[in-house]
Design an enzyme around this catalytic site. Structure first.
Site, PDB file in Angstrom:
ATOM      1  N   ARG A  34       4.030  -2.531   7.401  1.00 36.74           N
ATOM      2  CA  ARG A  34       2.685  -2.005   7.171  1.00 36.74           C
ATOM      3  C   ARG A  34       2.427  -1.842   5.671  1.00 36.74           C
ATOM      4  O   ARG A  34       3.315  -1.399   4.931  1.00 36.74           O
ATOM      5  CB  ARG A  34       2.484  -0.675   7.905  1.00 36.74           C
ATOM      6  CG  ARG A  34       2.593  -0.887   9.415  1.00 36.74           C
ATOM      7  CD  ARG A  34       1.990   0.198  10.254  1.00 36.74           C
ATOM      8  NE  ARG A  34       2.259  -0.088  11.670  1.00 36.74           N
ATOM      9  CZ  ARG A  34       1.486  -0.841  12.443  1.00 36.74           C
ATOM     10  NH1 ARG A  34       0.372  -1.353  11.968  1.00 36.74           N
ATOM     11  NH2 ARG A  34       1.829  -1.077  13.700  1.00 36.74           N
ATOM     12  N   ASP A  35       1.204  -2.220   5.270  1.00 35.18           N
ATOM     13  CA  ASP A  35       0.808  -2.095   3.867  1.00 35.18           C
ATOM     14  C   ASP A  35       0.758  -0.616   3.487  1.00 35.18           C
ATOM     15  O   ASP A  35       0.305   0.229   4.267  1.00 35.18           O
ATOM     16  CB  ASP A  35      -0.560  -2.749   3.658  1.00 35.18           C
ATOM     17  CG  ASP A  35      -0.869  -2.987   2.193  1.00 35.18           C
ATOM     18  OD1 ASP A  35      -0.871  -4.159   1.769  1.00 35.18           O
ATOM     19  OD2 ASP A  35      -1.118  -1.988   1.477  1.00 35.18           O
ATOM     20  N   ILE A  36       1.197  -0.324   2.270  1.00 35.27           N
ATOM     21  CA  ILE A  36       1.259   1.071   1.816  1.00 35.27           C
ATOM     22  C   ILE A  36      -0.135   1.635   1.544  1.00 35.27           C
ATOM     23  O   ILE A  36      -0.335   2.856   1.561  1.00 35.27           O
ATOM     24  CB  ILE A  36       2.166   1.166   0.561  1.00 35.27           C
ATOM     25  CG1 ILE A  36       2.739   2.565   0.400  1.00 35.27           C
ATOM     26  CG2 ILE A  36       1.449   0.717  -0.704  1.00 35.27           C
ATOM     27  CD1 ILE A  36       3.880   2.658  -0.594  1.00 35.27           C
ATOM     28  N   ASN A  97      -3.377 -13.900  -1.063  1.00 38.32           N
ATOM     29  CA  ASN A  97      -3.750 -13.952  -2.476  1.00 38.32           C
ATOM     30  C   ASN A  97      -2.652 -14.669  -3.245  1.00 38.32           C
ATOM     31  O   ASN A  97      -1.475 -14.314  -3.135  1.00 38.32           O
ATOM     32  CB  ASN A  97      -3.945 -12.529  -3.019  1.00 38.32           C
ATOM     33  CG  ASN A  97      -5.096 -11.818  -2.349  1.00 38.32           C
ATOM     34  OD1 ASN A  97      -6.150 -12.399  -2.145  1.00 38.32           O
ATOM     35  ND2 ASN A  97      -4.898 -10.559  -1.985  1.00 38.32           N
ATOM     36  N   GLU A 105      -1.103  -9.036  -6.589  1.00 38.53           N
ATOM     37  CA  GLU A 105      -0.404  -7.955  -7.295  1.00 38.53           C
ATOM     38  C   GLU A 105       1.109  -8.113  -7.216  1.00 38.53           C
ATOM     39  O   GLU A 105       1.817  -7.753  -8.146  1.00 38.53           O
ATOM     40  CB  GLU A 105      -0.774  -6.601  -6.682  1.00 38.53           C
ATOM     41  CG  GLU A 105      -2.181  -6.158  -6.993  1.00 38.53           C
ATOM     42  CD  GLU A 105      -2.549  -4.868  -6.278  1.00 38.53           C
ATOM     43  OE1 GLU A 105      -1.651  -4.203  -5.722  1.00 38.53           O
ATOM     44  OE2 GLU A 105      -3.748  -4.543  -6.270  1.00 38.53           O
ATOM     45  N   VAL A 106       1.581  -8.595  -6.085  1.00 39.91           N
ATOM     46  CA  VAL A 106       3.034  -8.702  -5.894  1.00 39.91           C
ATOM     47  C   VAL A 106       3.395 -10.191  -5.816  1.00 39.91           C
ATOM     48  O   VAL A 106       2.899 -10.920  -4.962  1.00 39.91           O
ATOM     49  CB  VAL A 106       3.480  -7.985  -4.599  1.00 39.91           C
ATOM     50  CG1 VAL A 106       4.990  -8.099  -4.434  1.00 39.91           C
ATOM     51  CG2 VAL A 106       3.054  -6.517  -4.631  1.00 39.91           C
ATOM     52  N   HIS A 110       3.115 -13.536   0.409  1.00 37.52           N
ATOM     53  CA  HIS A 110       2.816 -12.661   1.543  1.00 37.52           C
ATOM     54  C   HIS A 110       1.452 -12.990   2.112  1.00 37.52           C
ATOM     55  O   HIS A 110       0.570 -13.461   1.407  1.00 37.52           O
ATOM     56  CB  HIS A 110       2.873 -11.180   1.154  1.00 37.52           C
ATOM     57  CG  HIS A 110       2.009 -10.810  -0.011  1.00 37.52           C
ATOM     58  ND1 HIS A 110       2.383 -11.028  -1.310  1.00 37.52           N
ATOM     59  CD2 HIS A 110       0.788 -10.223  -0.073  1.00 37.52           C
ATOM     60  CE1 HIS A 110       1.444 -10.592  -2.121  1.00 37.52           C
ATOM     61  NE2 HIS A 110       0.443 -10.110  -1.395  1.00 37.52           N
ATOM     62  N   HIS A 112      -1.576 -11.033   4.370  1.00 33.27           N
ATOM     63  CA  HIS A 112      -2.091  -9.790   4.934  1.00 33.27           C
ATOM     64  C   HIS A 112      -2.688 -10.105   6.307  1.00 33.27           C
ATOM     65  O   HIS A 112      -3.463 -11.060   6.442  1.00 33.27           O
ATOM     66  CB  HIS A 112      -3.235  -9.224   4.089  1.00 33.27           C
ATOM     67  CG  HIS A 112      -2.887  -8.888   2.667  1.00 33.27           C
ATOM     68  ND1 HIS A 112      -2.796  -7.587   2.222  1.00 33.27           N
ATOM     69  CD2 HIS A 112      -2.631  -9.671   1.588  1.00 33.27           C
ATOM     70  CE1 HIS A 112      -2.511  -7.591   0.917  1.00 33.27           C
ATOM     71  NE2 HIS A 112      -2.415  -8.846   0.521  1.00 33.27           N
TER      72      HIS A 112
HETATM   73  P1  DGP Z   1      -1.745  -8.555  -3.119  1.00 30.61           P
HETATM   74  O1  DGP Z   1      -2.902  -8.125  -3.972  1.00 30.61           O
HETATM   75  O2  DGP Z   1      -2.141  -9.609  -2.137  1.00 30.61           O
HETATM   76  O3  DGP Z   1      -0.551  -8.945  -3.962  1.00 30.61           O
HETATM   77  O4  DGP Z   1      -1.359  -7.285  -2.252  1.00 30.61           O
HETATM   78  C1  DGP Z   1      -0.168  -6.578  -2.377  1.00 30.61           C
HETATM   79  C2  DGP Z   1      -0.174  -5.491  -1.333  1.00 30.61           C
HETATM   80  O5  DGP Z   1       1.109  -4.906  -1.307  1.00 30.61           O
HETATM   81  C3  DGP Z   1      -1.161  -4.363  -1.568  1.00 30.61           C
HETATM   82  O6  DGP Z   1      -2.097  -4.325  -0.467  1.00 30.61           O
HETATM   83  C4  DGP Z   1      -0.328  -3.092  -1.568  1.00 30.61           C
HETATM   84  C5  DGP Z   1       0.989  -3.544  -0.982  1.00 30.61           C
HETATM   85  N1  DGP Z   1       2.148  -2.874  -1.529  1.00 30.61           N
HETATM   86  C6  DGP Z   1       2.480  -2.766  -2.844  1.00 30.61           C
HETATM   87  N2  DGP Z   1       3.633  -2.090  -2.976  1.00 30.61           N
HETATM   88  C7  DGP Z   1       4.052  -1.790  -1.721  1.00 30.61           C
HETATM   89  C8  DGP Z   1       5.188  -1.102  -1.207  1.00 30.61           C
HETATM   90  O7  DGP Z   1       6.065  -0.640  -1.921  1.00 30.61           O
HETATM   91  N3  DGP Z   1       5.259  -0.983   0.160  1.00 30.61           N
HETATM   92  C9  DGP Z   1       4.301  -1.504   0.979  1.00 30.61           C
HETATM   93  N4  DGP Z   1       4.476  -1.333   2.296  1.00 30.61           N
HETATM   94  N5  DGP Z   1       3.230  -2.161   0.526  1.00 30.61           N
HETATM   95  C10 DGP Z   1       3.101  -2.285  -0.809  1.00 30.61           C
END
Ligand code: DGP
Length: 126
Positions: A34-36, A97, A105-106, A110, A112
């Site tokens: 699950r997204d944080i 993304n 961001e990461v 991945h 979503h």
């Molecule tokens: P993007 O912009 O597509 O790279 O989205 C990265 C997503 O990752 C963003 O919706 C928040 C999520 N995220 C960032 N750090 C963490 C984490 O430590 N744990 C979880 N579960 N999600 C995270």
């Protein structure tokens, strides 16, 4: 073409178990959690366990087994959380993304899965 993969990115740490996560499904090649910062009632991230920066890296370099497992994992999750239209669910959106303009961001590939409320049209006009 070269892809620079940062082994210290947050999802790499999640895969190594250095950071906790709320796991939805784990397979041989993927982890879904699950997204944080959820943007919808269902907001699940699906990541390959391999070191891929983004979708084009994954599509070009991953094995057939990894790619099949990734697609099947997404399909299974949409059924498990009952949002797939074939089971009468209201549907879902997939977002991958990749790079600067969509604000990735990461830097670990991945997708979503977003669902559980009306999501509006695909993009806002800016
Ligand atoms: P993007 O912009 O597509 O790279 O989205 C990265 C997503 O990752 C963003 O919706 C928040 C999520 N995220 C960032 N750090 C963490 C984490 O430590 N744990 C979880 N579960 N999600 C995270």
């Amino acid at each position: 073409m070269t892809y620079e993969y940062d082994r210290e990115n947050i999802f790499a740490k999640i895969i190594r178990g250095e950071i906790p996560n709320d796991t939805v499904l784990e397979t041989e090649h993927c982890l879904a959690f699950r997204d944080i910062t959820p943007q919808a009632p269902v907001h699940i991230l699906v990541i390959p366990k391999g070191n891929y920066v983004n979708f084009d890296h994954f599509g070009a370099a991953a094995s057939d087994a990894e790619i099949v497992d990734f697609s099947r994992t997404i399909a299974k999750i949409t059924k498990d959380v009952a949002v797939d239209p074939a089971s009468g669910g209201n549907g879902y959106r997939l977002i991958a993304n990749s790079g600067r303009d969509p604000v990735q961001e990461v830097a670990h590939m991945h997708v979503h899965i977003l669902a559980g409320r009306p999501l509006g049209r695909m993009l806002q006009k800016t």
